[in-house]
Design a protein around this motif. Structure first.
Motif, PDB file in Angstrom:
ATOM      1  N   VAL A 223      17.009 -23.416   8.738  1.00 27.95           N
ATOM      2  CA  VAL A 223      17.500 -22.233   9.453  1.00 27.95           C
ATOM      3  C   VAL A 223      17.532 -21.025   8.523  1.00 27.95           C
ATOM      4  O   VAL A 223      17.162 -19.907   8.920  1.00 27.95           O
ATOM      5  CB  VAL A 223      18.902 -22.521  10.036  1.00 27.95           C
ATOM      6  CG1 VAL A 223      19.503 -21.242  10.623  1.00 27.95           C
ATOM      7  CG2 VAL A 223      18.833 -23.587  11.114  1.00 27.95           C
ATOM      8  N   SER A 224      17.947 -21.223   7.278  1.00 28.08           N
ATOM      9  CA  SER A 224      18.030 -20.109   6.328  1.00 28.08           C
ATOM     10  C   SER A 224      16.655 -19.524   6.027  1.00 28.08           C
ATOM     11  O   SER A 224      16.475 -18.299   6.000  1.00 28.08           O
ATOM     12  CB  SER A 224      18.697 -20.580   5.027  1.00 28.08           C
ATOM     13  OG  SER A 224      20.009 -21.032   5.266  1.00 28.08           O
ATOM     14  N   VAL A 225      15.671 -20.393   5.794  1.00 26.22           N
ATOM     15  CA  VAL A 225      14.316 -19.908   5.496  1.00 26.22           C
ATOM     16  C   VAL A 225      13.739 -19.179   6.708  1.00 26.22           C
ATOM     17  O   VAL A 225      13.085 -18.137   6.577  1.00 26.22           O
ATOM     18  CB  VAL A 225      13.409 -21.071   5.067  1.00 26.22           C
ATOM     19  CG1 VAL A 225      11.967 -20.603   4.914  1.00 26.22           C
ATOM     20  CG2 VAL A 225      13.900 -21.669   3.749  1.00 26.22           C
ATOM     21  N   GLN A 226      14.000 -19.702   7.906  1.00 26.15           N
ATOM     22  CA  GLN A 226      13.482 -19.043   9.102  1.00 26.15           C
ATOM     23  C   GLN A 226      14.147 -17.682   9.298  1.00 26.15           C
ATOM     24  O   GLN A 226      13.491 -16.723   9.732  1.00 26.15           O
ATOM     25  CB  GLN A 226      13.697 -19.931  10.330  1.00 26.15           C
ATOM     26  CG  GLN A 226      13.011 -19.384  11.570  1.00 26.15           C
ATOM     27  CD  GLN A 226      12.529 -20.489  12.499  1.00 26.15           C
ATOM     28  OE1 GLN A 226      12.326 -21.622  12.093  1.00 26.15           O
ATOM     29  NE2 GLN A 226      12.332 -20.140  13.758  1.00 26.15           N
ATOM     30  N   THR A 227      15.420 -17.570   8.967  1.00 23.70           N
ATOM     31  CA  THR A 227      16.098 -16.277   9.044  1.00 23.70           C
ATOM     32  C   THR A 227      15.476 -15.282   8.072  1.00 23.70           C
ATOM     33  O   THR A 227      15.287 -14.099   8.404  1.00 23.70           O
ATOM     34  CB  THR A 227      17.595 -16.437   8.741  1.00 23.70           C
ATOM     35  OG1 THR A 227      18.186 -17.333   9.689  1.00 23.70           O
ATOM     36  CG2 THR A 227      18.316 -15.096   8.812  1.00 23.70           C
ATOM     37  N   ALA A 228      15.152 -15.754   6.874  1.00 19.61           N
ATOM     38  CA  ALA A 228      14.483 -14.881   5.907  1.00 19.61           C
ATOM     39  C   ALA A 228      13.141 -14.402   6.444  1.00 19.61           C
ATOM     40  O   ALA A 228      12.770 -13.222   6.290  1.00 19.61           O
ATOM     41  CB  ALA A 228      14.290 -15.621   4.583  1.00 19.61           C
ATOM     42  N   ALA A 229      12.409 -15.291   7.095  1.00 19.52           N
ATOM     43  CA  ALA A 229      11.117 -14.914   7.669  1.00 19.52           C
ATOM     44  C   ALA A 229      11.293 -13.867   8.767  1.00 19.52           C
ATOM     45  O   ALA A 229      10.553 -12.875   8.838  1.00 19.52           O
ATOM     46  CB  ALA A 229      10.415 -16.151   8.218  1.00 19.52           C
ATOM     47  N   GLN A 230      12.269 -14.080   9.646  1.00 20.26           N
ATOM     48  CA  GLN A 230      12.515 -13.120  10.720  1.00 20.26           C
ATOM     49  C   GLN A 230      12.929 -11.761  10.169  1.00 20.26           C
ATOM     50  O   GLN A 230      12.506 -10.714  10.672  1.00 20.26           O
ATOM     51  CB  GLN A 230      13.600 -13.664  11.654  1.00 20.26           C
ATOM     52  CG  GLN A 230      13.154 -14.871  12.458  1.00 20.26           C
ATOM     53  CD  GLN A 230      14.307 -15.549  13.175  1.00 20.26           C
ATOM     54  OE1 GLN A 230      15.471 -15.373  12.813  1.00 20.26           O
ATOM     55  NE2 GLN A 230      13.991 -16.338  14.186  1.00 20.26           N
ATOM     56  N   THR A 231      13.753 -11.769   9.116  1.00 20.81           N
ATOM     57  CA  THR A 231      14.200 -10.529   8.510  1.00 20.81           C
ATOM     58  C   THR A 231      13.025  -9.741   7.937  1.00 20.81           C
ATOM     59  O   THR A 231      12.869  -8.545   8.178  1.00 20.81           O
ATOM     60  CB  THR A 231      15.217 -10.826   7.398  1.00 20.81           C
ATOM     61  OG1 THR A 231      16.334 -11.530   7.949  1.00 20.81           O
ATOM     62  CG2 THR A 231      15.716  -9.544   6.752  1.00 20.81           C
ATOM     63  N   ALA A 232      12.195 -10.422   7.164  1.00 23.66           N
ATOM     64  CA  ALA A 232      11.063  -9.754   6.520  1.00 23.66           C
ATOM     65  C   ALA A 232      10.070  -9.220   7.545  1.00 23.66           C
ATOM     66  O   ALA A 232       9.628  -8.054   7.467  1.00 23.66           O
ATOM     67  CB  ALA A 232      10.370 -10.720   5.563  1.00 23.66           C
ATOM     68  N   THR A 233       9.716 -10.047   8.520  1.00 20.36           N
ATOM     69  CA  THR A 233       8.715  -9.610   9.500  1.00 20.36           C
ATOM     70  C   THR A 233       9.267  -8.519  10.420  1.00 20.36           C
ATOM     71  O   THR A 233       8.544  -7.592  10.792  1.00 20.36           O
ATOM     72  CB  THR A 233       8.219 -10.799  10.339  1.00 20.36           C
ATOM     73  OG1 THR A 233       9.347 -11.462  10.948  1.00 20.36           O
ATOM     74  CG2 THR A 233       7.479 -11.809   9.464  1.00 20.36           C
ATOM     75  N   GLY A 234      10.541  -8.608  10.792  1.00 23.13           N
ATOM     76  CA  GLY A 234      11.126  -7.585  11.660  1.00 23.13           C
ATOM     77  C   GLY A 234      11.164  -6.222  10.995  1.00 23.13           C
ATOM     78  O   GLY A 234      10.779  -5.208  11.596  1.00 23.13           O
ATOM     79  N   LEU A 235      11.625  -6.175   9.743  1.00 23.56           N
ATOM     80  CA  LEU A 235      11.681  -4.909   9.026  1.00 23.56           C
ATOM     81  C   LEU A 235      10.275  -4.350   8.806  1.00 23.56           C
ATOM     82  O   LEU A 235      10.031  -3.146   8.961  1.00 23.56           O
ATOM     83  CB  LEU A 235      12.397  -5.089   7.688  1.00 23.56           C
ATOM     84  CG  LEU A 235      12.566  -3.835   6.825  1.00 23.56           C
ATOM     85  CD1 LEU A 235      13.349  -2.768   7.574  1.00 23.56           C
ATOM     86  CD2 LEU A 235      13.254  -4.180   5.516  1.00 23.56           C
ATOM     87  N   ALA A 236       9.346  -5.228   8.455  1.00 23.29           N
ATOM     88  CA  ALA A 236       7.970  -4.777   8.214  1.00 23.29           C
ATOM     89  C   ALA A 236       7.347  -4.205   9.485  1.00 23.29           C
ATOM     90  O   ALA A 236       6.706  -3.145   9.457  1.00 23.29           O
ATOM     91  CB  ALA A 236       7.128  -5.937   7.689  1.00 23.29           C
ATOM     92  N   LEU A 237       7.552  -4.881  10.599  1.00 26.28           N
ATOM     93  CA  LEU A 237       6.943  -4.420  11.840  1.00 26.28           C
ATOM     94  C   LEU A 237       7.582  -3.121  12.328  1.00 26.28           C
ATOM     95  O   LEU A 237       6.889  -2.203  12.790  1.00 26.28           O
ATOM     96  CB  LEU A 237       7.056  -5.503  12.909  1.00 26.28           C
ATOM     97  CG  LEU A 237       6.210  -5.276  14.161  1.00 26.28           C
ATOM     98  CD1 LEU A 237       4.730  -5.169  13.811  1.00 26.28           C
ATOM     99  CD2 LEU A 237       6.430  -6.408  15.158  1.00 26.28           C
ATOM    100  N   GLY A 238       8.918  -3.028  12.225  1.00 28.10           N
ATOM    101  CA  GLY A 238       9.583  -1.786  12.611  1.00 28.10           C
ATOM    102  C   GLY A 238       9.108  -0.607  11.780  1.00 28.10           C
ATOM    103  O   GLY A 238       8.876   0.495  12.291  1.00 28.10           O
ATOM    104  N   THR A 239       8.957  -0.840  10.472  1.00 32.45           N
ATOM    105  CA  THR A 239       8.462   0.215   9.581  1.00 32.45           C
ATOM    106  C   THR A 239       7.030   0.592   9.919  1.00 32.45           C
ATOM    107  O   THR A 239       6.665   1.775   9.946  1.00 32.45           O
ATOM    108  CB  THR A 239       8.554  -0.257   8.123  1.00 32.45           C
ATOM    109  OG1 THR A 239       9.913  -0.613   7.818  1.00 32.45           O
ATOM    110  CG2 THR A 239       8.083   0.830   7.170  1.00 32.45           C
ATOM    111  N   LEU A 240       6.195  -0.412  10.184  1.00 29.18           N
ATOM    112  CA  LEU A 240       4.789  -0.168  10.505  1.00 29.18           C
ATOM    113  C   LEU A 240       4.654   0.680  11.773  1.00 29.18           C
ATOM    114  O   LEU A 240       3.886   1.655  11.813  1.00 29.18           O
ATOM    115  CB  LEU A 240       4.070  -1.511  10.674  1.00 29.18           C
ATOM    116  CG  LEU A 240       2.563  -1.466  10.925  1.00 29.18           C
ATOM    117  CD1 LEU A 240       1.835  -0.854   9.741  1.00 29.18           C
ATOM    118  CD2 LEU A 240       2.030  -2.875  11.204  1.00 29.18           C
TER     119      LEU A 240
END
Length: 415
Positions: free
Chosen positions: A20-37
């Motif tokens: 769960v922790s690793v998946q949360t890290a993945a969601q955090t990174a991809t969400g911020l990256a996509l919002g910025t993009l």
């Protein structure tokens, strides 16, 4: 079960926690990256907010059609497949020149397909830990999620700067693959909790059964609407402070971590009376500090308001405990899935409402407006969530929503 040591001694909790922790890290990174993009390409607060939280809107479709899978699929296989599917979607989002409409189409597909994920995940937690350990286990997962987000948003901002938004999406995809591997090799294969095949008809039948209980209805609404509106305010961080959005997200994660620690470790140990007293104040705390954004505060004051408000997210722990007390075990996965999908869907609605207001006015006005709506909804739901057990000998609702006599109203006193 009252201590972290007892929790982590429980077989399978550690790999479950890690996945769960690793998946949360993945969601955090991809969400911020996509919002910025998206914000870089369009300059639109609305589209940026929807890029980060829009997939949640697709949870509505999934909740109406796919949720019966939460109790009718083998948990390990389902969690592994969902993580791999998210990894593939992140890779597609990283393709240079991907049209904006295609990027949002991928988001909607991922949102709909992921709708049973919360039910599968937290239904499995309900099997891994004893019933009395569910609140502690859920709080630990929330605390880990908060800590992961604190690091993830800070590191994610750095990754976007160093590797670009597309590079950060690929890093997030790699983290999803790691989560899939931990699920596959760290968890035991279990049969589904309920018999029969997942189907649209079964999903709707069970959703109707869950919704038919008035006590459960109030809990669902309290989990969905105030939370979703506040997340709408969060979706405007990028537009409010483009250079410091990661700091605001990290501050929100810090507040969530503090609230989950308070409720999961200390309030739980003090018994149901404390949970009864803290539920309503926490639900109001979730939104009230965001009203300050009507004054367009500077970064230090804005950060303090975000941290304080995010402590209120701990109210969801108390509401989820109450939901489990009102729900038969064989329906726990779908109940938690409906809770999770509804919450995510309302987050998407909140992001759309806040983004729309910001588009017409300003990000600060949008944040304050949805916070005010959240406060109004919380106050409107308060009578239906009020503890009616009356202490010892009070009457408590059971899983079907009907009252029963009880001498020890433990998990019901959550408001």
């Amino acid at each position: 079960m009252r201590t972290y040591r007892e929790l982590f001694r429980t077989p399978e909790f550690t790999p479950f926690f890690a996945a769960v922790s690793v998946q949360t890290a993945a969601q955090t990174a991809t969400g911020l990256a996509l919002g910025t993009l998206v914000y870089t390409r369009t300059g639109s607060p609305l589209l940026s907010a929807l890029a980060m939280f829009g997939p949640s809107l697709a949870q509505v479709a999934g909740a109406l059609t796919l949720l019966s899978a939460a109790d009718r699929l083998p948990p390990r296989a389902a969690l592994t497949a969902l993580a791999l599917f998210s990894a593939g979607a992140a890779c597609v989002q990283a393709v240079p020149g991907l049209p904006l409409w295609a990027a949002f189409a991928v988001l909607l597909v991922v949102g709909a397909a992921s709708s049973p994920g919360g039910g599968v995940r937290y239904g499995l937690l309900h099997e891994i830990v004893p019933r009395e350990g569910f609140l502690l286990g859920r709080s630990v997962l929330n605390m880990a999620g908060g800590a992961t987000q604190i690091c993830g948003f800070a590191v994610g901002g750095l990754l976007v700067t160093v590797f670009s938004a597309r590079g950060t999406l690929l890093i997030g995809a790699g983290l999803y693959v790691v989560a899939a591997a931990v699920n596959r090799f760290g968890l035991t294969a279990r049969p589904p909790r309920a018999t029969g095949r997942p189907s649209v008809r079964e999903t709707r039948r069970t959703n109707a059964l869950l919704w038919s209980s008035t006590p459960r209805r109030y809990v669902f609404l309290a989990l969905w609407v105030p939370n979703g509106l506040v997340v709408g305010a969060e979706s405007l961080y990028v537009a409010y402070a483009p250079g410091h959005a990661g700091l605001l997200f990290a501050g929100g994660a810090l507040g969530m971590l503090a609230g989950d620690t308070l409720v999961g470790r200390f309030v739980t140990a003090r018994g149901p009376g404390w949970r009864a007293r803290l539920g309503a104040p926490l639900r109001l705390l979730l939104a009230a500090p965001y009203l300050l954004f009507a004054l367009r505060p500077g970064l230090p004051l804005a950060l303090a308001a975000v941290v304080l408000a995010s402590v209120g997210f701990a109210a969801s722990l108390l509401l989820q405990e109450r939901l489990m007390a009102l729900t038969p075990r064989e329906l726990s996965g779908q109940a938690l899935g409906l809770s999770s999908s509804g919450m995510l869907a309302m987050q998407g609605v909140g992001a759309a409402v806040a983004g729309g207001i910001a588009q017409l006015t300003s990000p600060a006005t949008g944040m304050a407006a949805v916070a005010g709506l959240s406060v109004v909804v919380t106050l409107a739901l308060a009578p239906g969530l009020r503890d009616r057990s009356g202490g010892v000998g009070g009457r408590l609702p059971v899983a079907d929503g009907s009252p029963r006599a009880s001498r020890t109203p433990r998990t019901e006193e959550t408001t």
